[in-house]
Scaffold this motif. Structure first.
Motif, PDB file in Angstrom:
ATOM      1  N   MET A  86       0.660 -48.336   6.213  1.00 32.09           N
ATOM      2  CA  MET A  86       0.103 -48.160   4.815  1.00 32.09           C
ATOM      3  C   MET A  86       0.869 -46.926   4.166  1.00 32.09           C
ATOM      4  O   MET A  86       0.223 -46.266   3.324  1.00 32.09           O
ATOM      5  CB  MET A  86      -1.355 -47.788   4.841  1.00 32.09           C
ATOM      6  N   GLY A  87       2.119 -46.594   4.862  1.00 30.15           N
ATOM      7  CA  GLY A  87       2.996 -45.884   3.748  1.00 30.15           C
ATOM      8  C   GLY A  87       3.254 -46.186   2.614  1.00 30.15           C
ATOM      9  O   GLY A  87       2.912 -47.391   2.124  1.00 30.15           O
ATOM     10  N   THR A  88       3.469 -45.212   1.637  1.00 33.77           N
ATOM     11  CA  THR A  88       3.851 -45.460   0.388  1.00 33.77           C
ATOM     12  C   THR A  88       4.519 -46.633   0.002  1.00 33.77           C
ATOM     13  O   THR A  88       4.397 -47.426  -0.868  1.00 33.77           O
ATOM     14  CB  THR A  88       4.205 -44.245  -0.547  1.00 33.77           C
ATOM     15  N   ALA A  89       5.757 -46.750   0.779  1.00 36.48           N
ATOM     16  CA  ALA A  89       6.741 -47.813   0.443  1.00 36.48           C
ATOM     17  C   ALA A  89       6.089 -49.368   0.560  1.00 36.48           C
ATOM     18  O   ALA A  89       6.238 -50.245  -0.027  1.00 36.48           O
ATOM     19  CB  ALA A  89       7.978 -47.677   1.386  1.00 36.48           C
ATOM     20  N   PHE A  91       2.760 -49.475   0.817  1.00 36.74           N
ATOM     21  CA  PHE A  91       1.656 -49.708  -0.211  1.00 36.74           C
ATOM     22  C   PHE A  91       2.199 -50.381  -1.498  1.00 36.74           C
ATOM     23  O   PHE A  91       1.610 -51.429  -1.821  1.00 36.74           O
ATOM     24  CB  PHE A  91       1.040 -48.656  -0.256  1.00 36.74           C
ATOM     25  N   VAL A  92       3.220 -49.782  -2.118  1.00 34.59           N
ATOM     26  CA  VAL A  92       3.778 -50.624  -3.392  1.00 34.59           C
ATOM     27  C   VAL A  92       4.343 -51.894  -3.290  1.00 34.59           C
ATOM     28  O   VAL A  92       4.403 -52.720  -4.266  1.00 34.59           O
ATOM     29  CB  VAL A  92       4.867 -49.559  -4.143  1.00 34.59           C
ATOM     30  N   ARG A  93       4.626 -52.147  -2.085  1.00 33.72           N
ATOM     31  CA  ARG A  93       5.002 -53.702  -1.663  1.00 33.72           C
ATOM     32  C   ARG A  93       4.024 -54.529  -1.137  1.00 33.72           C
ATOM     33  O   ARG A  93       4.459 -55.528  -0.441  1.00 33.72           O
ATOM     34  CB  ARG A  93       6.300 -53.629  -0.881  1.00 33.72           C
ATOM     35  N   CYS A 130      10.747 -48.293   5.999  1.00 36.71           N
ATOM     36  CA  CYS A 130      10.481 -48.616   4.614  1.00 36.71           C
ATOM     37  C   CYS A 130      11.217 -49.626   4.174  1.00 36.71           C
ATOM     38  O   CYS A 130      10.977 -50.332   3.220  1.00 36.71           O
ATOM     39  CB  CYS A 130      10.527 -47.260   3.829  1.00 36.71           C
TER      40      CYS A 130
ATOM     41  N   PRO C 176       4.496 -40.091   3.929  1.00 34.08           N
ATOM     42  CA  PRO C 176       4.626 -41.562   4.296  1.00 34.08           C
ATOM     43  C   PRO C 176       5.647 -41.829   3.446  1.00 34.08           C
ATOM     44  O   PRO C 176       5.640 -41.667   1.961  1.00 34.08           O
ATOM     45  CB  PRO C 176       3.416 -42.090   3.586  1.00 34.08           C
ATOM     46  N   ILE C 407       9.877 -42.738  -4.050  1.00 30.10           N
ATOM     47  CA  ILE C 407       9.266 -43.771  -4.085  1.00 30.10           C
ATOM     48  C   ILE C 407       9.311 -44.685  -5.446  1.00 30.10           C
ATOM     49  O   ILE C 407       8.857 -44.002  -6.474  1.00 30.10           O
ATOM     50  CB  ILE C 407       7.931 -44.106  -3.598  1.00 30.10           C
ATOM     51  N   ASP C 413       2.826 -51.280 -10.930  1.00 31.58           N
ATOM     52  CA  ASP C 413       2.126 -50.252 -10.350  1.00 31.58           C
ATOM     53  C   ASP C 413       1.183 -49.509 -11.390  1.00 31.58           C
ATOM     54  O   ASP C 413       1.736 -49.201 -12.361  1.00 31.58           O
ATOM     55  CB  ASP C 413       3.046 -49.466  -9.764  1.00 31.58           C
ATOM     56  N   TYR C 421      -4.493 -43.683  -4.358  1.00 32.47           N
ATOM     57  CA  TYR C 421      -3.845 -44.003  -2.914  1.00 32.47           C
ATOM     58  C   TYR C 421      -3.501 -42.498  -2.300  1.00 32.47           C
ATOM     59  O   TYR C 421      -3.897 -42.260  -1.152  1.00 32.47           O
ATOM     60  CB  TYR C 421      -2.579 -44.912  -3.194  1.00 32.47           C
TER      61      TYR C 421
END
Lengths: 167, 121, 573
Positions: A86-89, A91-93, A130, C176, C407, C413, C421
């Motif tokens: 659930m890292g950001t990369a 998460f956004v994917r 990522c 992250p 990111i 988004d 988040y």
């Protein structure tokens, strides 16, 4: 269950040998907990008490450390540990959709294991792959660019591996 | 291995070594966590098998860290003596066999698989 | 088969004219057995017009026209041709110099790239004061987050009195979306070891500890191997290179706590305690590990050190901007074509990073924001794409350098959801020691959850802002002091999205599922039943060949029906 007890006794003996091999016990609590989780698979209260006695620290301190760090588990994990990044990369994917699909297919919440102890489901913070997002890992094997449609395939892959022997 | 006793000894030791030895062709495979997750171990095996099967001499497979092109893993960089390196992207077992046959043996780059972006060193 | 001796690579992203002309010229010259023409899609170099690269020399031709084909082929056949062209990416790799080039399992490879020469030089020719002065002169600042000058940190630890001191490497890369430290450890572990030993000499320490994430088993294995190799050659351990200086390094595993990236929390964790931060002062330079003077730097910072000595501090200070020297490694991820690790000089603009290096947004979508600094940073909107990246400019727009995760987010988004988040992350990772962080961030998260599910109240806007400022001012450590940044920065740049959620109960990006509705257009529905059969909760009703209807009460908004419909009859509103 006497079988389980002997089993645990053997595991704790293995842990004791490791503790004895350390040049010093000072500051080694986290190191010992890593080893204990390697050997036992999780950190039940019995093991925590045992470690406390062996290192000469209060059990409360051991419990405090165990519950502080997400790497340590008090409950047993499934035979196949599914970890969804659930890292950001990720998460956004679309990682959330992957987690939801696993929850639905396995009928568990994150942090839980299936009743037959075959699978457990967790979310983790970034495995650092990522470029392959979204990523999941099963017992350390990494699957990249996972789509919700792949979830069932992955589950079936491991069920087939197990031949349905664990019930 | 004897310990190096001074800065001079270190410099002599260094002078006697060079990365990837100039007389050999090196196939460097990105084998960091991301590369391995993308299948680098299979790539390495396929390259080694193809080298053996084709009786290629003077070519060696080595593991390196991450070149930074996560989107193109697994990556293989061919470093031939006296030539600029050529990088291949998305190298699966089939492509690995083609690289050995066409590039290492035949000298022709495998079209369509080259990652042509410049990386300074 | 005859061996090809020269390859001509042609960038065909702008058309195949030149490629065709070259192929024709090769066969006309009867060189088909020795020269190969191959198509590629771009070299990432700063050049106009059609670009051609010739192997094995690697030279370029730029602005090539079809008429040039014969000349290029003849030159290539004789093993010549072309000239170097600057690449879009940085012309200097510092921290990543060896990564992806050498075999990380081989100390010989490392030594062949002048490995341990910087350490040997410091030990043989410089006093510890010289070493500190050089690091100060280089302008190197901490690459882990706040950007504190590294030389100054070393000086403080050096000046602290103590019989025992420690050099600590923070390899607990918890942000992250950032993986540059992992790459360095996996690709060039000796660079970190060498720098720690140099630091040990500078501050008067004989012991180093690397605190590494347990989630990075390969990095740990390569470090262990590297330590053993260096000890075997006398480059670590007792009496290094016969100079009388001794330095040992051990590895400590983390156990999954983001707060352990904070140096005092990290020190507590090495001591086997809960990773809660300590009150500062005293700073680690005065009383760190086991209350002894300690220096803590992160992996990327150490990875720069040897190059400062090999090339001179003025060389390093010549790269970058006035206040931010050198290069920075970024992990480029999210909605971008070329996901990966890049190293650029400080001062490179976000636009260069996203479009020149990153290849633009995936799927041709609209760029919305770029997030820097992870859970401590903020979202930067399109209007600031020409911002040069350095410590000060990122801070001036409400974000921060952090460890270097970048990111990229696109039109799909939702910025409120992204803020939620990150808060979700911080709340879970807050150690709970101080109240503003433990309770305050929880309240922020609750408000964000209500907003993203359509239950937000207008007064939340002010409350979020006020509480956010209080948390920043009153928290004990860097985690709490920066936790509200994702909320405050998205509120600053994307207030319209907050307002749409609160006032109109709409998510403009279509990301917040509670605010979405899937509906079937009766005009287009053919009654094929496909959606109903695929609905995981059986909430679509309708007879065959008649219009179907979604039961909004039971719909879980998974979007399966929309994906399955062959007639485009289902839409998300």
């Amino acid at each position: 269950m006497p079988v389980a007890d002997t089993d645990m006794a053997a595991k704790l003996a293995e842990l004791d040998a490791y503790i004895d091999s350390l040049p010093t016990k000072e500051g080694k609590l986290i190191t010992v907990l890593h080893k204990a989780q390697d050997i036992i698979g999780y950190l039940p209260f019995d093991a925590q008490h045992h470690i406390a006695r062996r290192l000469g620290v209060p059990s409360s301190k051991v419990y405090g450390v165990v519950t502080f760090y997400s790497f340590f588990n008090i409950k047993p994990k499934g035979k196949y540990k599914i970890a969804c990044c659930m890292g950001t990369a990720c998460f956004v994917r679309g990682a959330q959709a992957i987690v939801d699909e696993f929850k639905k297919r396995l009928s568990v919440e994150t942090g839980e294991a299936t009743k037959d102890m075959l699978f457990s489901l967790d979310t983790i913070r970034c495995v650092g792959a990522c470029g392959l997002a979204p990523v999941i890992s099963v017992n350390g094997k990494i699957y990249g660019r996972v789509a919700p449609d792949d979830v069932n395939k992955i589950i079936e892959e491991y069920m087939a591996k197990d031949g349905g022997s664990v019930g | 291995m004897a310990k190096l006793g001074s800065l001079d000894e270190l410099k002599k030791y260094a002078a006697a070594r060079s990365v990837g030895r100039a007389d050999k062709t090196v196939l460097a495979v990105g084998a960091a966590t991301c590369g391995i997750a993308a299948g680098a171990k299979d790539t390495i095996k396929a390259l080694e098998d193809a080298i053996k099967a084709n009786g290629v001499s003077g070519a060696e497979v080595v593991e390196t860290g991450c070149l930074g092109f996560c989107y193109a893993e697994p990556l293989v960089e061919v470093r031939a003596p006296g030539a600029v390196p050529v990088r291949y992207a998305g190298v699966d077992a089939a492509l690995a066999r083609r690289i050995i046959k066409e590039h290492i043996i035949g000298g022709a780059v495998v079209e369509g698989a080259i990652l042509s972006k410049e990386v300074p060193r | 088969m005859a061996k090809i001796t020269s390859n001509i690579l042609v960038d065909v992203s702008g058309g195949k004219d030149v490629y065709n002309a070259l192929a024709k010229a090769v066969s006309a010259a009867g060189l088909g057995k020795s020269v190969q023409v191959a198509a590629v899609d771009g070299f990432g170099v700063k050049a106009e017009g059609a670009v051609v690269k010739v192997l094995p020399s690697g030279g370029y031709y730029t602005g090539v026209a079809p008429e040039d084909a014969d000349r290029i082929v003849q030159a290539a056949a004789s093993g010549e041709g072309g000239s170097p062209v600057p690449a879009y990416t940085t012309n200097v790799r510092v921290a990543l110099k060896n990564v992806g080039y050498i075999d990380p399992a081989s100390i010989d490879d490392y030594i062949a790239t002048r490995g341990y020469e910087a350490l040997g030089g410091c030990l043989t020719n410089n006093t510890p004061q010289d070493v500190i002065a050089a690091v100060k002169a280089s302008g190197l600042r901490g690459r882990g987050g706040a950007g504190f000058p590294t030389g100054l940190k070393w000086e403080f630890a050096g000046k602290s009195a103590g019989d025992k001191k420690y050099v600590i490497c923070n390899a607990d890369e918890g942000d992250p979306g950032a993986f540059m430290d992992r790459s360095v450890l996996e690709g060039d572990p000796h660079a970190v070891l060498e720098a720690m030993a140099i630091c040990g000499y500078a501050i008067g320490a004989d012991e180093g500890v690397i605190y590494c994430r347990a989630e990075y088993p390969l990095a740990v294995a390569r470090l262990e191997n590297a330590i053993n190799q260096a000890e075997a050659l006398g480059l670590l351990g007792d009496n290094i290179l016969g100079t009388g200086f001794s330095f040992k390094i051990s590895i400590n595993l983390g156990a999954g706590a983001f707060v352990c990236g904070e140096e005092t929390a990290l020190i507590n964790s090495i001591e086997g305690q809960r990773g809660e931060p300590r009150l500062k002062p005293p700073f680690p330079a005065a009383a760190g590990l086991w209350m002894k003077p300690s220096n803590v730097n992160n992996v990327e910072t150490y990875a720069c050190v040897r190059h400062i000595f090999l090339n001179g501090p003025e060389w390093f200070a010549g790269i970058g901007t006035e206040k931010s020297k050198g290069t920075k490694v970024f992990a480029l991820a999210g909605k971008i074509n070329n996901v990966g690790l890049i190293e650029v000089p400080m001062g490179t603009t976000l636009r260069e990073i996203i479009y020149d290096i990153g290849g633009g947004i995936r799927g041709g979508k609209q760029f919305k924001a770029i997030q820097t600094g992870g859970p401590s940073g903020g979202c930067i909107p399109a209007s600031l794409l020409d911002l040069p990246i350095d410590y000060e400019s990122l801070a001036s727009v409400g974000s921060m350098m952090g460890s270097g995760g970048l990111i990229v987010m696109d039109e799909d988004d939702c910025m409120v959801n992204i803020a939620r988040y990150y808060l979700d992350f911080t709340v879970e990772e807050s150690c709970g020691k101080c109240t503003p962080c433990r309770i305050g961030n929880m309240r922020l998260l609750e408000m964000l959850e209500e907003i993203t599910s359509g239950k937000g109240k207008p007064e939340y806007i002010n409350e979020l802002r006020e509480l956010g400022e209080v948390i920043k001012d009153a928290s004990l450590c860097g985690l709490g002091q920066t936790a509200p940044n994702p909320v405050l920065s998205t509120m600053h740049y994307f207030m319209d999205e907050y307002e749409a959620h609160i006032r109109d109960h709409k998510c403009p990006a279509g990301a917040c599922s509670a605010l979405l509705k899937y509906v079937i257009d009766p005009e287009k529905c053919t009654g094929c039943t496909l959606c109903a059969r695929n609905c995981p909760v059986d909430c679509i009703a309708g007879e065959r060949r008649k219009t179907h209807v979604i039961d909004q009460e039971r719909c879980i908004k998974c979007g399966t029906c929309m994906a399955k419909c062959r007639f485009g009859a289902i839409s998300r509103v």
